[in-house]
Design a protein around this motif. Structure first.
Motif, PDB file in Angstrom:
ATOM      1  N   GLU A 129       0.904  -1.248  -0.015  1.00 47.61           N
ATOM      2  CA  GLU A 129       0.084   0.136   0.019  1.00 47.61           C
ATOM      3  C   GLU A 129       0.938   1.268  -0.275  1.00 47.61           C
ATOM      4  OE1 GLU A 129      -3.389   0.014  -0.162  1.00 47.61           O
ATOM      5  OE2 GLU A 129      -3.544  -1.882  -0.238  1.00 47.61           O
ATOM      6  N   GLU A 130       0.686   2.151  -0.783  1.00 48.70           N
ATOM      7  CA  GLU A 130       1.758   3.216  -1.320  1.00 48.70           C
ATOM      8  C   GLU A 130       1.793   4.195  -0.095  1.00 48.70           C
ATOM      9  OE1 GLU A 130       1.441   5.020  -4.982  1.00 48.70           O
ATOM     10  OE2 GLU A 130       1.856   2.970  -5.946  1.00 48.70           O
ATOM     11  N   LYS A 131       0.373   4.323   0.571  1.00 52.70           N
ATOM     12  CA  LYS A 131       0.018   5.280   1.754  1.00 52.70           C
ATOM     13  C   LYS A 131       0.879   4.838   2.952  1.00 52.70           C
ATOM     14  CE  LYS A 131      -4.545   3.353   2.653  1.00 52.70           C
ATOM     15  NZ  LYS A 131      -5.616   3.302   2.771  1.00 52.70           N
ATOM     16  N   VAL A 132       1.462   3.516   3.122  1.00 55.37           N
ATOM     17  CA  VAL A 132       1.987   3.238   4.231  1.00 55.37           C
ATOM     18  C   VAL A 132       3.289   3.990   4.585  1.00 55.37           C
ATOM     19  CG1 VAL A 132       2.928   1.284   5.539  1.00 55.37           C
ATOM     20  CG2 VAL A 132       0.763   0.983   4.465  1.00 55.37           C
ATOM     21  N   GLN A 133       3.473   4.482   5.550  1.00 58.54           N
ATOM     22  CA  GLN A 133       4.831   5.089   5.759  1.00 58.54           C
ATOM     23  C   GLN A 133       5.814   4.511   6.929  1.00 58.54           C
ATOM     24  OE1 GLN A 133       2.286   8.242   8.167  1.00 58.54           O
ATOM     25  NE2 GLN A 133       3.344   9.889   6.559  1.00 58.54           N
ATOM     26  N   ARG A 162      -3.916  -0.591  11.593  1.00 60.05           N
ATOM     27  CA  ARG A 162      -3.216   0.585  12.078  1.00 60.05           C
ATOM     28  C   ARG A 162      -2.981   0.737  13.719  1.00 60.05           C
ATOM     29  NH1 ARG A 162      -4.854   5.831   8.496  1.00 60.05           N
ATOM     30  NH2 ARG A 162      -4.935   4.929   6.395  1.00 60.05           N
ATOM     31  N   ARG A 198       9.174   4.008   5.073  1.00 63.61           N
ATOM     32  CA  ARG A 198       9.726   4.454   3.915  1.00 63.61           C
ATOM     33  C   ARG A 198      10.996   5.444   4.155  1.00 63.61           C
ATOM     34  NH1 ARG A 198       6.786   2.364  -0.537  1.00 63.61           N
ATOM     35  NH2 ARG A 198       4.517   2.072   0.212  1.00 63.61           N
ATOM     36  N   SER A 201      10.083   8.946   5.283  1.00 63.82           N
ATOM     37  CA  SER A 201       9.585   8.909   6.523  1.00 63.82           C
ATOM     38  C   SER A 201      10.525   8.772   7.874  1.00 63.82           C
ATOM     39  CB  SER A 201       8.407   7.953   6.574  1.00 63.82           C
ATOM     40  OG  SER A 201       7.435   8.121   5.662  1.00 63.82           O
ATOM     41  N   GLN A 232       1.587   0.965  10.183  1.00 62.28           N
ATOM     42  CA  GLN A 232       0.600  -0.244   9.796  1.00 62.28           C
ATOM     43  C   GLN A 232       1.201  -1.377  10.453  1.00 62.28           C
ATOM     44  OE1 GLN A 232      -1.998  -0.054   7.687  1.00 62.28           O
ATOM     45  NE2 GLN A 232      -2.359  -2.318   8.346  1.00 62.28           N
TER      46      GLN A 232
END
Length: 262
Positions: A129-133, A162, A198, A201, A232
């Protein structure tokens, strides 16, 4: 279908596995170099992490030449980092600054010599999932003792996995039940201390000052949540053996007798 989606979501992503290792542990000085059935602990961690196929590189981040010399001995890779870091996360951030070009960094605990590669792969899968930091693993708690053990941080999660909060106290509080039966009344989760970030992040969270919740609980991940980052989680049924003290090393005897690990 889901496997194809996972592979495509991570295709082209460069992922580095970083093993922070310092010599001057308060409870167990020289811990990374302790001998475990013919191999140093840091060698065992490195070899296990290297089995994770999703990692483009595995590297040890250390502030001590004795650890560096041992890594040279068994042919591993290392980078010398500052001795001023307060956490493994800070040490990972220095690695990323010196080795640019990676999209995701996995912080692998240097005191878990028998970490399973499948755990690393599970953590990496959070980033489909690209939004996971940021990401970490959690494990269902079965025993009452673990629920109430302050050395075993607990986590509560939302419906999407989360993390909402981490605590050394039992969370949530079970209003209608004596503490001795809380594990039967609710599914508690224990935090497993392996992190994924990431890289952007990672750089951001290490620039944040310590937060009030972090200071209160002595849990660095609360700083991230308090500053609006989300973590996550994925559930694992595996739990590796962490060696924090010389006494923990003695507990490995039964595990080694099974000859599961060479």
């Amino acid at each position: 279908m889901s496997n194809k989606k996972s592979n495509s979501a991570l295709s082209g992503q460069k992922i580095i596995g970083i093993i922070p290792a310092r010599y001057d542990s308060t409870r167990f000085p020289g811990k990374p170099l302790v001998d475990i059935a013919g191999k140093t602990m840091i060698q065992r961690v490195y070899e296990q992490a290297s089995k994770a196929k999703s990692l483009s590189k595995v590297i040890v981040a250390t502030d001590d030449v004795r650890i560096a010399d041992d890594i040279k001995r068994f042919g591993g890779e290392f980078i010398l980092t500052s001795s001023d870091h307060q956490s493994g996360t800070d040490r990972c951030a220095e690695v990323i600054e010196n080795l640019p070009g990676y999209d995701i960094a996995i912080n692998i605990q240097g005191d878990e010599p028998f970490i399973e590669p499948v755990q690393i792969e599970l953590l990496v899968s959070c980033f489909t999932e690209e939004k996971v930091q940021l990401a970490t693993l959690i494990k269902p708690i079965q025993s009452q003792e673990s629920v109430h053990n302050p050395n075993s941080p607990k986590v509560v999660i939302d419906v999407n996995g989360r993390a909402l909060y981490f605590s050394r106290s039992p969370i949530p509080f079970i209003r209608n039940g004596e503490p001795g039966v809380w594990a039967e009344k609710h599914q508690f989760y224990k935090h497993i201390g392996i992190y994924g970030y990431r890289t952007e992040s990672l750089k951001a969270i290490t620039k944040l000052p310590p937060s009030s919740l972090e200071i209160a609980e002595s849990l660095e991940q609360l700083r991230w949540i308090e500053n609006g980052f989300y973590i996550q989680t994925k559930v694992t049924d595996l739990e590796t053996v962490a060696i924090d003290t010389p006494e923990d090393l003695l507990k490995l005897s039964n595990l080694l007798k099974t000859q599961k690990y060479g």
